[in-house]
Design an enzyme around this catalytic site. Structure first.
Site, mmCIF file in Angstrom:
data_model
loop_
_atom_site.group_PDB
_atom_site.id
_atom_site.type_symbol
_atom_site.label_atom_id
_atom_site.label_comp_id
_atom_site.label_asym_id
_atom_site.label_seq_id
_atom_site.Cartn_x
_atom_site.Cartn_y
_atom_site.Cartn_z
ATOM 1 N N HIS A 110 0.813 -1.223 0.000
ATOM 2 C CA HIS A 110 0.000 0.000 0.000
ATOM 3 C C HIS A 110 0.850 1.279 0.000
ATOM 4 O O HIS A 110 0.298 2.376 0.003
ATOM 5 C CB HIS A 110 -0.953 0.014 1.196
ATOM 6 C CG HIS A 110 -1.978 -1.076 1.161
ATOM 7 N ND1 HIS A 110 -2.857 -1.234 0.108
ATOM 8 C CD2 HIS A 110 -2.255 -2.082 2.028
ATOM 9 C CE1 HIS A 110 -3.633 -2.293 0.337
ATOM 10 N NE2 HIS A 110 -3.285 -2.824 1.495
ATOM 11 N N ASP A 149 -2.781 -10.630 -2.753
ATOM 12 C CA ASP A 149 -3.357 -10.194 -1.483
ATOM 13 C C ASP A 149 -4.842 -9.853 -1.715
ATOM 14 O O ASP A 149 -5.227 -9.479 -2.823
ATOM 15 C CB ASP A 149 -2.596 -8.947 -1.007
ATOM 16 C CG ASP A 149 -2.915 -8.538 0.415
ATOM 17 O OD1 ASP A 149 -2.090 -8.829 1.304
ATOM 18 O OD2 ASP A 149 -3.975 -7.908 0.643
ATOM 19 N N HIS A 151 -6.415 -7.354 -0.604
ATOM 20 C CA HIS A 151 -6.567 -5.906 -0.777
ATOM 21 C C HIS A 151 -5.860 -5.471 -2.058
ATOM 22 O O HIS A 151 -4.804 -5.999 -2.403
ATOM 23 C CB HIS A 151 -5.957 -5.165 0.424
ATOM 24 C CG HIS A 151 -6.556 -5.553 1.731
ATOM 25 N ND1 HIS A 151 -5.984 -6.511 2.548
ATOM 26 C CD2 HIS A 151 -7.692 -5.148 2.340
ATOM 27 C CE1 HIS A 151 -6.744 -6.660 3.636
ATOM 28 N NE2 HIS A 151 -7.790 -5.845 3.523
ATOM 29 N N ASP A 238 -4.634 -13.013 2.722
ATOM 30 C CA ASP A 238 -5.899 -12.650 3.368
ATOM 31 C C ASP A 238 -7.119 -12.939 2.497
ATOM 32 O O ASP A 238 -8.239 -12.596 2.875
ATOM 33 C CB ASP A 238 -5.877 -11.185 3.843
ATOM 34 C CG ASP A 238 -5.025 -10.285 2.976
ATOM 35 O OD1 ASP A 238 -4.680 -10.699 1.853
ATOM 36 O OD2 ASP A 238 -4.701 -9.166 3.406
HETATM 37 ZN ZN LIG Z 1 -4.094 -7.433 2.531
#
Ligand SMILES: [Zn+2]
Ligand SMILES: [Zn+2]
Length: 443
Positions: A110, A149, A151, A238
């Protein structure tokens, strides 16, 4: 089984935590470590452990523009986490290992080019730091990053958005239902790199079946077409059905099979917060698959496949998404030409960025000089505001690796003009061609 072993790098970062009870904590790696030792994996000749090294500030400045500088924003743990990824990749490039997996934290995907603080648990982008280190020292050019991931890897996307030599593919839980909210199909790369950012937003509840359909029909053919010198896996876990922060339905088997098909040169751990139920199994599955060992016995004790069935609605949605991407990918050269023509001499966009861990709001304007001779100079004007930092203004110029003399001049002129304005606290030229980082104001 590969003749060469799998390289493993471990760095649990005992001294780094956002808070003691935060989901991103050292136990994420400790349970995995226990499981690996229990399974006797470190005794196998197919697996060799490496120590992380320390990334340097130069490594970080090749990727990031830190405000007020990158040093005050990080701890040693960040340098070791990025250095762990570098050590893993170097074991492959030295020819000692066939593949490598860096099980390190803090995570990175991120973290964007400009860094005012920490967002999504990330301060520096460890994959990007690794990639630019490899480009600088090993002559690697074309790189594919597959972000698995749950996200959206918005930081990695941001850093490589204008780089046609980096194919960034992220599948993730649809941003309309999960942090950080971005990652729609329409975010597809800047005009010079149109189609080298590939976002595949999947509906909550997607299982191994849907994921592998996307992998087989979209991701693997893209990698075959792009022909990267290196494939990097941002290996977040995740998407697991037990993860407390998301709503997907992937199993350890699903992840291991993914690793087997992807054949990534280097995997770098990202998220994954189901510390006892998922991470030890997913990590062991990935390690075995990457080492070319059988992984079929790696099954979570609480896995009930009858609860992990995709609805018809999800099936139809994924079929549509696959068709959409197959069409875009096939026509990408033609569409890139159209986008460049429409953009004219300059391409601009505005972004709002929230640093959830630091409580900072940033607004950013990007201007890319579109050039027929190089990837074009990028100008970034950023203003950030937060309780701890007050107001910070920064102007950054990024000169690409293949920068032509005209763009180098234009970039330098823009930086000097920004300095004269007395509006910015920091004016930086990040010169990728000469591998320099220059702050034109003070310090
Ligand atoms: Zn994540
Ligand atoms: Zn140029």
């Amino acid at each position: 089984m590969s003749a060469k072993p799998l390289g493993l790098v471990f760095f649990p970062a005992f001294d780094w935590a956002i808070s003691p009870t935060h989901p991103e904590r050292q136990e994420r790696l400790l349970y995995t470590r226990d499981q690996i030792v229990e399974e006797g994996l470190l005794d196998l000749s197919a697996i060799r452990e490496y120590k992380p090294k320390l990334a340097t500030l130069r490594d970080l400045q090749r990727v990031h523009i830190g405000v007020p500088g990158i040093e005050p924003l990080i701890t040693d743990a960040h340098l070791i986490s990025a250095g762990g990824a570098i050590a893993a990749a170097e074991s492959v490039l030295r020819g000692e290992t066939a593949h490598a997996f860096a099980l390190v934290r803090p995570p990175g995907h991120h973290a964007m080019r400009v860094v005012h603080g920490t967002r999504g648990f990330c301060t520096i982008n460890i994959e990007a730091v690794m990639i630019e280190h490899l480009r600088q020292h090993y002559g690697i050019r074309r790189v594919a990053v597959v972000d698995t991931d749950v996200h959206h890897g918005d930081g990695t996307q941001d850093i490589f958005y204008h780089d046609p030599d980096t194919l960034f593919i992220s599948f993730h839980q649809d941003g309309r239902t999960l942090y950080p909210g971005s990652g729609a199909v329409e975010e597809i790369g800047g005009p010079k790199a149109w189609g080298t950012t590939v976002n595949i937003p999947l509906p909550p509840g997607t299982t191994d079946e849907g994921l592998h359909q996307v992998l087989d029909a979209v991701i693997l053919p893209m990698l075959a077409d792009f022909q990267p010198d290196m494939i990097i896996n941002s290996a977040g876990q995740d998407n697991h059905y037990s993860d407390p922060l998301a709503n997907m339905a992937i199993t350890a088997q699903g992840y291991a099979r993914l690793a087997e098909k992807l054949q990534a040169d280097v995997a770098v751990l990202e998220g994954g917060y189901s510390i006892e139920e998922a991470l030890p199994y997913v990590n062991v599955g990935i390690i075995l698959a990457m080492a070319g060992l059988p992984y079929h016995r790696v099954v979570e004790p609480d896995r009930h496949l009858q609860n992990l069935v995709q609805t018809d609605r999800i099936n139809r949605y994924i079929d549509q998404l696959i068709k959409q991407w197959q069409g875009l990918w096939k026509n990408r050269d033609h569409m890139r030409q159209q986008v460049m023509q429409q953009a004219g001499d300059y391409w601009r966009r505005s972004k709002s960025i929230y640093y959830d861990d630091s409580g900072i709001r940033e607004s950013q304007q990007e201007t890319l000089r579109i050039c027929p001779d190089c990837h074009g100079t990028l100008q970034i004007a950023s203003q950030a505001e937060g309780h701890d930092i007050g107001i910070k203004r920064v102007f950054g110029v990024v000169l690409p690796r293949d920068c032509c003399p005209r763009c180098a001049h234009a970039g330098r002129d823009a930086a000097l003009a920004a300095k004269k304005q007395n509006h910015y606290g920091i004016v930086v030229i990040q010169d990728r061609q000469n591998d320099t980082y220059e702050n034109l104001i003070g310090r």
